[in-house]
Design an enzyme around this catalytic site. Structure first.
Site, PDB file in Angstrom:
ATOM      1  N   CYS A  31       0.841  -1.189   0.000  1.00 66.44           N
ATOM      2  CA  CYS A  31       0.000   0.000   0.000  1.00 66.44           C
ATOM      3  C   CYS A  31       0.877   1.239   0.000  1.00 66.44           C
ATOM      4  O   CYS A  31       2.028   1.201   0.423  1.00 66.44           O
ATOM      5  CB  CYS A  31      -0.874   0.022   1.236  1.00 66.44           C
ATOM      6  SG  CYS A  31      -2.077  -1.285   1.174  1.00 66.44           S
ATOM      7  N   TYR A 170      -5.059 -13.153  -3.941  1.00 75.28           N
ATOM      8  CA  TYR A 170      -4.618 -12.651  -2.636  1.00 75.28           C
ATOM      9  C   TYR A 170      -5.249 -13.450  -1.505  1.00 75.28           C
ATOM     10  O   TYR A 170      -6.467 -13.466  -1.348  1.00 75.28           O
ATOM     11  CB  TYR A 170      -5.016 -11.186  -2.555  1.00 75.28           C
ATOM     12  CG  TYR A 170      -4.567 -10.427  -1.334  1.00 75.28           C
ATOM     13  CD1 TYR A 170      -3.329 -10.641  -0.753  1.00 75.28           C
ATOM     14  CD2 TYR A 170      -5.374  -9.445  -0.786  1.00 75.28           C
ATOM     15  CE1 TYR A 170      -2.920  -9.910   0.353  1.00 75.28           C
ATOM     16  CE2 TYR A 170      -4.977  -8.703   0.313  1.00 75.28           C
ATOM     17  CZ  TYR A 170      -3.740  -8.945   0.878  1.00 75.28           C
ATOM     18  OH  TYR A 170      -3.338  -8.207   1.963  1.00 75.28           O
ATOM     19  N   HIS A 173      -3.366 -11.801   4.014  1.00 74.64           N
ATOM     20  CA  HIS A 173      -3.508 -11.141   5.319  1.00 74.64           C
ATOM     21  C   HIS A 173      -4.915 -11.284   5.872  1.00 74.64           C
ATOM     22  O   HIS A 173      -5.456 -10.345   6.424  1.00 74.64           O
ATOM     23  CB  HIS A 173      -3.222  -9.636   5.194  1.00 74.64           C
ATOM     24  CG  HIS A 173      -1.829  -9.308   4.801  1.00 74.64           C
ATOM     25  ND1 HIS A 173      -1.488  -8.669   3.637  1.00 74.64           N
ATOM     26  CD2 HIS A 173      -0.667  -9.520   5.451  1.00 74.64           C
ATOM     27  CE1 HIS A 173      -0.189  -8.496   3.581  1.00 74.64           C
ATOM     28  NE2 HIS A 173       0.337  -9.007   4.671  1.00 74.64           N
ATOM     29  N   ASP A 266       2.989  -9.330   9.560  1.00 76.36           N
ATOM     30  CA  ASP A 266       3.789  -9.359   8.335  1.00 76.36           C
ATOM     31  C   ASP A 266       4.715  -8.146   8.281  1.00 76.36           C
ATOM     32  O   ASP A 266       5.878  -8.253   7.888  1.00 76.36           O
ATOM     33  CB  ASP A 266       2.820  -9.364   7.141  1.00 76.36           C
ATOM     34  CG  ASP A 266       3.510  -9.593   5.826  1.00 76.36           C
ATOM     35  OD1 ASP A 266       4.597 -10.201   5.822  1.00 76.36           O
ATOM     36  OD2 ASP A 266       2.954  -9.177   4.794  1.00 76.36           O
TER      37      ASP A 266
END
Ligand code: ADP
Ligand code: SF4
Length: 685
Positions: A31, A170, A173, A266
């Site tokens: 991000c 994805y 997370h 992470d």
């Protein structure tokens, strides 16, 4: 190949399905607060990464449908064809340097409250959305599942048209519908998509097969998957379902990008985790698949990178933060200048930009997020425009960065600091528990300056207005920093707290200078960043009884935005620091501090012999005041904390800004290019 053959292995090309990466440096999705909100800035930032040698450069999370709408976070968006040009611009920039462009497609399911689209969020089973919005996700039926597959396929085809070489699914997370289906905690279905792991993996497998079918002829199809959620038996674990999932899908994707989740695990900060902290979790993956594996762990040491590849832990050196702190990290290794790497300090100020919906910023790299709007390049800077000499007073982050960048431009620079050690606040703060890596802010600049014949540094050199004038530089820069106040002044008490003058007070500066507290300690934290919590931690470790008081509802509340708040509060509680939230400091008497509840006004007392107020800092600006009243003061500029106390990142940025602008005519108006919004058609057609 690299100048130093020891690093050759890092520059070997690696095949990923139908495409080939030119080396092993891989910028994983991250991000950046720009995304679709500041798209030119985002595209240029990624282009610079490719120029800096990253063979694969990925987007952040890219939404594929309005039912997975992450607003107001400004990630990528690929809802329909209108979104293609922004992403195509990014791909074109990356391809200029023969790097591969990757896109992380995502439907965020229950992670998105759909604040913009106002659609009902989707999940495998009914559950509130993860944000605190009073909104629930509804359970997906079979037609929703078919629709989700179709959205993924359509997005993959659009990604291919935009020019991407690598398309991600994805599950990294627990931020995606695919990962929610995988999770026993979130998937309570009784159909063929719930129950056994085989069933919970079904959607993941189907979307993977669809994506390969849609674009796999020319694009690599990658998977980002968290092998451990650090939730113990409640979640996915490395030795349990994490491994099982990889075994089940082992050869299906063209690449495995593996990590731990959630994001705070992470992207753990250096205060809590060291370089390579994920290795133990991911090292099994290569034994289960023949496909290339990428992993992260804040890698900045080329020797560590070589050993990771040689020991068969990963094929690619994955990086988000190290690529933010130094977009030219691969080139510096390749060109035989690894000592010049600007190593990430693991502070997560980069994350705060995203959390605040503004362009990313970085403590170490002042050019991050400024590539397009100010035209700042991380490795190049315009040469000097005259022969002016510059005296910089203060070798903290602002002064050192100004000196480094002015030196790079070719100016004659002298830095003087009163202290016996360079680094200013960084030199002091990096001695606090867990902050040793922060010393890299000074180390990088001192090394670089040390290589420059045109920059001299003098320590133990306290300057006055008179000695500055006497020195005779063409321009003086005052980077003299700031001091913590001792009267409680701050957000909650703009006029200070009455009666503190008679109390035993230590400021954070006294504390960092080694002053010892007496008796029970109260840390009053009205600053809300790391300092209050760190002092409480260190005091407690030293055996003192410590109470941390804050008007906020959480300890170190701003660190939510650096992903540390939970870890900080939990550490303090485990250490036995007494925590009093939502209370202001009202005064201090004999052996006790008086607090008031910020909601009810109800008073209470806590034992206190030493008060440490962490409330605000004042600029150390006496020099500026003295210079201003001189008859013929030399030209000077005040920068960094001496101008307005802020983060270390802000001080580094201020130093860099001064150096970039030095010698240029003063500008007026908005000092950078903006991304202006175009009005839609009205009336609507
Ligand atoms: P910033 O974050 O803005 O870089 P710091 O507080 O980290 O500020 O650094 C300020 C530095 O300036 C400190 O190292 C301090 O010793 C130095 N300094 C302050 N006043 C003087 C002075 N009069 N002469 C020389 N050095 C000074
Ligand atoms: Fe690293 Fe801090 Fe820069 Fe983020 S802001 S890349 S953690 S130095």
């Amino acid at each position: 190949m690299a100048c130093n053959p020891r690093y050759d292995v890092l520059f070997e090309p690696v095949k990923i399905g139908p495409v080939t990466a030119r080396n092993r440096f891989y910028q994983v999705p991250h991000c950046n607060g720009m995304g679709r909100g500041y798209p030119s800035s985002m595209a240029e930032m990624r282009r610079v990464k490719a120029e800096g040698g990253w063979a694969v450069v990925c987007t952040e999370e890219v939404e594929i449908h309005p039912s997975g709408d992450h607003s107001p976070w400004a990630g990528g968006r690929l809802w329909d064809d209108h979104d293609i040009p922004i992403l195509a611009r990014m791909c074109d920039g990356i391809h200029e340097f023969d790097s591969l462009a990757g896109i992380e497609l995502n439907h965020a399911g229950r992670m998105s409250a759909n604040r913009y689209s106002r659609q009902a969020p989707l999940a495998p089973s009914p559950i509130p959305v993860s944000a605190h919005d009073p909104v629930q996700a509804r359970a997906m039926d079979k037609s929703d599942i078919r629709a989700l597959r179709a959205w993924h396929r359509a997005a993959a085809l659009r990604a291919k048209r935009a020019g991407f070489d690598l398309v991600y699914l994805y599950a990294g997370h627990h931020l995606s519908t695919i990962s929610h289906f995988l999770s026993r905690r979130h998937n309570h279905r009784s159909d063929e998509y719930g129950g056994s792991l085989e069933n919970r993996v079904r959607l993941f497998r189907e979307v993977l097969e669809d994506t390969i079918d849609a674009v796999g002829d020319t694009c690599a199809v990658a998977v980002r998957f968290a092998v451990d959620e650090l939730l113990g038996p409640k979640g996915i674990t490395r030795d349990g379902e994490g491994r099982d999932v990889i075994e089940m899908l082992a050869e299906l994707p063209d690449l495995w990008d593996v990590n731990i989740s959630g994001w705070e695990n992470d992207s753990a900060t250096s205060r809590f985790k060291a370089e390579g902290f994920q290795n133990d979790y991911i090292s099994f993956v290569k034994s289960v698949t023949t496909k290339p594996v990428v992993g992260v762990g804040r890698f900045t040491s080329p020797d560590t990178m070589v050993s990771l590849v040689r020991n068969g832990i990963v094929d690619f050196i994955g990086a988000a933060r190290p690529s933010i702190a130094d977009p030219f990290l691969p080139r510096k290794i390749e060109e035989g200048r690894p000592e010049e790497i600007r190593e990430c300090i693991g502070c997560n100020v980069c994350v705060s930009g995203d959390q605040h919906f503004v362009p990313i910023r970085c403590t170490q790299n002042p050019t991050m997020g400024e590539e397009w709007r100010r035209g700042w390049h991380p490795d190049r800077i315009a040469p000097k425009v005259g022969d002016d000499s510059v005296l910089i007073v203060g070798a903290g982050p602002a002064g050192l960065e100004a000196a480094r960048a002015l030196g790079q431009r070719g100016y004659r620079v002298t830095i003087a600091d009163a202290a016996d050690r360079a680094g200013g606040r960084v030199a002091r703060e990096s001695r606090l528990p867990g902050l040793s890596e922060w010393g890299r802010v000074a180390d990088h600049r001192l090394y670089t300056i040390g290589q420059m014949a045109n920059v001299d540094l003098f320590l133990n050199s306290e300057m006055t207005a008179a000695t500055i004038r006497e020195f005779g530089a063409d321009h003086a820069v005052l980077a003299t920093g700031s001091v913590w106040v001792n009267d409680g002044r701050g957000r909650a008490n703009p006029e200070g707290v009455a009666g503190l003058e008679n109390a035993h007070i230590l400021t954070p500066d006294d504390f960092m200078s080694g002053a010892e507290p007496e008796g029970p300690v109260v840390v009053f934290d009205d600053d809300h960043y790391y300092m209050g919590g760190l002092i409480a931690e260190q005091m407690r470790q030293a055996g003192h009884a410590v109470t941390l008081v804050t008007p906020a509802n959480d300890v170190s509340s701003w660190t939510v935005d650096t992903l540390e708040q939970h870890a900080i509060q939990s550490r303090l509680m485990k250490l036995g620091v007494a925590i009093v939230t939502a209370h202001d400091l009202a005064g201090i008497g004999d052996g006790a501090a008086t607090l008031t509840c910020v909601y009810s006004g109800q008073p209470r007392e806590v034992a206190c012999r030493t008060l440490i107020p962490v409330t605000m800092r004042l600029p150390r600006d006496q020099l500026a005041q003295d210079l201003r009243v001189m008859d013929t003061p030399p030209p000077f500029t005040v920068i960094g904390d001496a101008w307005a106390p802020g983060t270390i990142a802000a001080a580094v940025h201020a130093g860099h800004l001064f150096a970039r602008d030095f010698g240029a005519p003063p500008g007026d108006g908005v000092p950078f290019r903006r991304e202006l919004i175009e009005l839609g058609q009205w009336p609507a057609t």
